[in-house]
Motif scaffolding. Structure first.
Motif, PDB file in Angstrom:
ATOM      1  N   GLY A  25      -8.216 -14.696  60.823  1.00 55.65           N
ATOM      2  CA  GLY A  25      -8.547 -15.719  60.009  1.00 55.65           C
ATOM      3  C   GLY A  25      -9.026 -15.415  58.747  1.00 55.65           C
ATOM      4  N   GLU A  26      -9.291 -16.625  57.938  1.00 61.06           N
ATOM      5  CA  GLU A  26      -9.527 -16.370  56.590  1.00 61.06           C
ATOM      6  C   GLU A  26     -10.865 -15.527  56.257  1.00 61.06           C
ATOM      7  N   ASN A  27     -10.910 -14.641  55.162  1.00 61.32           N
ATOM      8  CA  ASN A  27     -12.129 -13.916  55.064  1.00 61.32           C
ATOM      9  C   ASN A  27     -12.339 -13.925  53.411  1.00 61.32           C
ATOM     10  N   VAL A  28     -13.376 -14.393  52.923  1.00 62.57           N
ATOM     11  CA  VAL A  28     -13.624 -14.237  51.550  1.00 62.57           C
ATOM     12  C   VAL A  28     -14.885 -13.246  51.342  1.00 62.57           C
ATOM     13  N   GLU A  29     -14.293 -12.275  50.342  1.00 69.68           N
ATOM     14  CA  GLU A  29     -15.532 -11.398  49.811  1.00 69.68           C
ATOM     15  C   GLU A  29     -15.682 -11.586  48.536  1.00 69.68           C
ATOM     16  N   GLN A  30     -17.185 -11.780  48.124  1.00 72.29           N
ATOM     17  CA  GLN A  30     -17.600 -11.730  46.934  1.00 72.29           C
ATOM     18  C   GLN A  30     -18.563 -10.995  46.271  1.00 72.29           C
ATOM     19  N   HIS A  31     -18.393 -10.653  44.951  1.00 72.59           N
ATOM     20  CA  HIS A  31     -19.001  -9.664  44.300  1.00 72.59           C
ATOM     21  C   HIS A  31     -19.343 -10.111  42.836  1.00 72.59           C
ATOM     22  N   PRO A  32     -20.438  -9.448  42.327  1.00 77.27           N
ATOM     23  CA  PRO A  32     -21.786  -8.897  43.108  1.00 77.27           C
ATOM     24  C   PRO A  32     -22.568  -9.759  43.741  1.00 77.27           C
ATOM     25  N   SER A  33     -23.385  -9.329  44.491  1.00 76.08           N
ATOM     26  CA  SER A  33     -24.266  -9.991  45.262  1.00 76.08           C
ATOM     27  C   SER A  33     -25.510 -10.527  44.470  1.00 76.08           C
ATOM     28  N   THR A  34     -25.769  -9.875  43.324  1.00 74.89           N
ATOM     29  CA  THR A  34     -26.702 -10.282  42.523  1.00 74.89           C
ATOM     30  C   THR A  34     -26.211  -9.835  41.115  1.00 74.89           C
ATOM     31  N   LEU A  35     -26.856 -10.664  40.104  1.00 73.49           N
ATOM     32  CA  LEU A  35     -26.383 -10.353  38.853  1.00 73.49           C
ATOM     33  C   LEU A  35     -27.449 -11.001  37.546  1.00 73.49           C
ATOM     34  N   SER A  36     -27.833 -10.190  36.797  1.00 74.28           N
ATOM     35  CA  SER A  36     -28.955 -10.310  35.783  1.00 74.28           C
ATOM     36  C   SER A  36     -28.319 -10.253  34.469  1.00 74.28           C
ATOM     37  N   VAL A  37     -28.409 -11.353  33.705  1.00 75.20           N
ATOM     38  CA  VAL A  37     -27.850 -11.541  32.227  1.00 75.20           C
ATOM     39  C   VAL A  37     -29.060 -11.709  31.449  1.00 75.20           C
ATOM     40  N   GLN A  38     -28.830 -11.385  30.145  1.00 73.79           N
ATOM     41  CA  GLN A  38     -29.787 -12.200  29.043  1.00 73.79           C
ATOM     42  C   GLN A  38     -29.109 -13.328  28.580  1.00 73.79           C
ATOM     43  N   GLU A  39     -29.976 -14.445  28.244  1.00 73.54           N
ATOM     44  CA  GLU A  39     -29.558 -15.624  27.900  1.00 73.54           C
ATOM     45  C   GLU A  39     -28.391 -15.660  26.761  1.00 73.54           C
ATOM     46  N   GLY A  40     -27.207 -16.339  26.804  1.00 74.06           N
ATOM     47  CA  GLY A  40     -26.251 -16.184  25.690  1.00 74.06           C
ATOM     48  C   GLY A  40     -25.171 -15.240  26.276  1.00 74.06           C
ATOM     49  N   ASP A  41     -25.411 -14.307  26.901  1.00 73.03           N
ATOM     50  CA  ASP A  41     -24.390 -13.496  27.490  1.00 73.03           C
ATOM     51  C   ASP A  41     -23.599 -14.172  28.544  1.00 73.03           C
ATOM     52  N   SER A  42     -22.500 -13.501  28.904  1.00 71.70           N
ATOM     53  CA  SER A  42     -21.631 -13.946  29.769  1.00 71.70           C
ATOM     54  C   SER A  42     -21.546 -13.489  31.241  1.00 71.70           C
ATOM     55  N   ALA A  43     -21.222 -14.177  32.063  1.00 73.72           N
ATOM     56  CA  ALA A  43     -21.522 -13.722  33.494  1.00 73.72           C
ATOM     57  C   ALA A  43     -20.167 -14.036  34.242  1.00 73.72           C
ATOM     58  N   VAL A  44     -19.606 -12.903  34.991  1.00 78.13           N
ATOM     59  CA  VAL A  44     -18.496 -12.942  35.764  1.00 78.13           C
ATOM     60  C   VAL A  44     -18.817 -12.806  37.065  1.00 78.13           C
ATOM     61  N   ILE A  45     -18.038 -13.569  38.120  1.00 78.50           N
ATOM     62  CA  ILE A  45     -18.577 -13.475  39.536  1.00 78.50           C
ATOM     63  C   ILE A  45     -16.995 -13.480  40.172  1.00 78.50           C
ATOM     64  N   LYS A  46     -16.799 -12.380  41.073  1.00 76.49           N
ATOM     65  CA  LYS A  46     -15.333 -12.263  41.477  1.00 76.49           C
ATOM     66  C   LYS A  46     -15.247 -12.660  42.920  1.00 76.49           C
ATOM     67  N   CYS A  47     -14.155 -12.977  43.486  1.00 76.24           N
ATOM     68  CA  CYS A  47     -13.959 -13.219  44.877  1.00 76.24           C
ATOM     69  C   CYS A  47     -12.564 -12.722  45.586  1.00 76.24           C
ATOM     70  N   THR A  48     -12.090 -12.456  46.483  1.00 77.42           N
ATOM     71  CA  THR A  48     -11.000 -11.917  47.054  1.00 77.42           C
ATOM     72  C   THR A  48     -11.054 -12.803  48.541  1.00 77.42           C
ATOM     73  N   TYR A  49      -9.596 -13.101  48.799  1.00 77.06           N
ATOM     74  CA  TYR A  49      -9.468 -13.720  49.849  1.00 77.06           C
ATOM     75  C   TYR A  49      -8.321 -13.210  50.787  1.00 77.06           C
ATOM     76  N   SER A  50      -8.382 -13.455  52.027  1.00 71.71           N
ATOM     77  CA  SER A  50      -7.241 -12.648  52.676  1.00 71.71           C
ATOM     78  C   SER A  50      -6.001 -13.571  53.152  1.00 71.71           C
TER      79      SER A  50
END
Lengths: 114, 113
Positions: A1-26
């Protein structure tokens, strides 16, 4: 069946910076990929989604990109603000018995520091 | 417009007691309905989904069951709760025949003591 992986589990940034969250699926048949934001103790809220016939979608400070060949998609938040702090979930549609169901990643806890 | 109601918001139950959580959707017909569970600090685990009255698919073998007695009503039950059943339970709906765009209820925080 479908599996979704997500990274990172935690992300800390300073206000004004960019944040990127990545996922893969099967499941290569998946064709819909939503992103949800969940603030502490509240329900997940849909913030943006993308269908497989497009590679990128943008809504103000958030954008999602999709690479179907590699089976991964990403959430991009620019000019982050403290109110962006929350848990973010990616998801993908899985086909089961002819019906669609949403399978979620494990979530990313984003902290934006002033 | 469509709305989803889920209750109660919080629940504290002793081990071995029964459970009944209810979810109703308004403003749409024949929705897909889902029950998810979220353990503390964890992701969303799909427990059950339903595409119509009396049609329930179970994702994970467990101590819970679901029923859909009416088109827009989805019920999560247990005959005897375990400590491990504690968590945040979320009901969700999506349009029948559509793809995705699931909308969540407010959730029920269940603590089994």
């Amino acid at each position: 069946g479908e599996n979704v992986e997500q990274h990172p589990s935690t992300l800390s940034v300073q206000e004004g910076d960019s944040a990127v969250i990545k996922c893969t699926y099967s499941d290569s048949a998946s064709n819909y990929f939503p992103w949800y934001k969940q603030e502490l103790g509240k329900r997940p809220q849909l913030i943006i989604d993308i269908r497989s016939n497009v590679g990128e979608k943008k809504d103000q400070r958030i954008a999602v990109t999709l690479n179907k060949t590699a089976k991964h998609f990403s959430l991009h938040i620019t000019e982050t603000q403290p109110e962006d702090s929350a848990v973010y979930f990616c998801a993908a549609i899985a086909l089961s018995g002819g019906y669609n169901k949403l399978i979620f990643g494990a979530g990313t806890r984003l902290a934006v520091h002033p | 417009s469509q709305t989803i109601h889920q209750w109660p918001a919080t629940l504290v139950q002793p081990v071995g007691s029964p459970l009944s959580l209810e979810c109703t959707v308004e403003g749409t017909s024949n929705p897909n309905l889902y029950w998810y569970r979220q353990a503390a600090g964890r992701g969303l685990q799909l427990l059950f989904y339903s595409v119509g009255i009396g049609q329930i698919s179970s994702e994970v073998p467990q101590n819970l069951s679901a029923s859909r007695p009416q088109d827009r009503q989805f019920i999560l039950s247990s005959k005897k709760l375990l400590l491990s059943d504690s968590g945040f339970y979320l009901c969700a709906w999506s349009p029948q025949g559509g793809i995705g765009k699931a909308f969540f209820g407010q959730g029920t925080r269940l603590t089994v003591v």
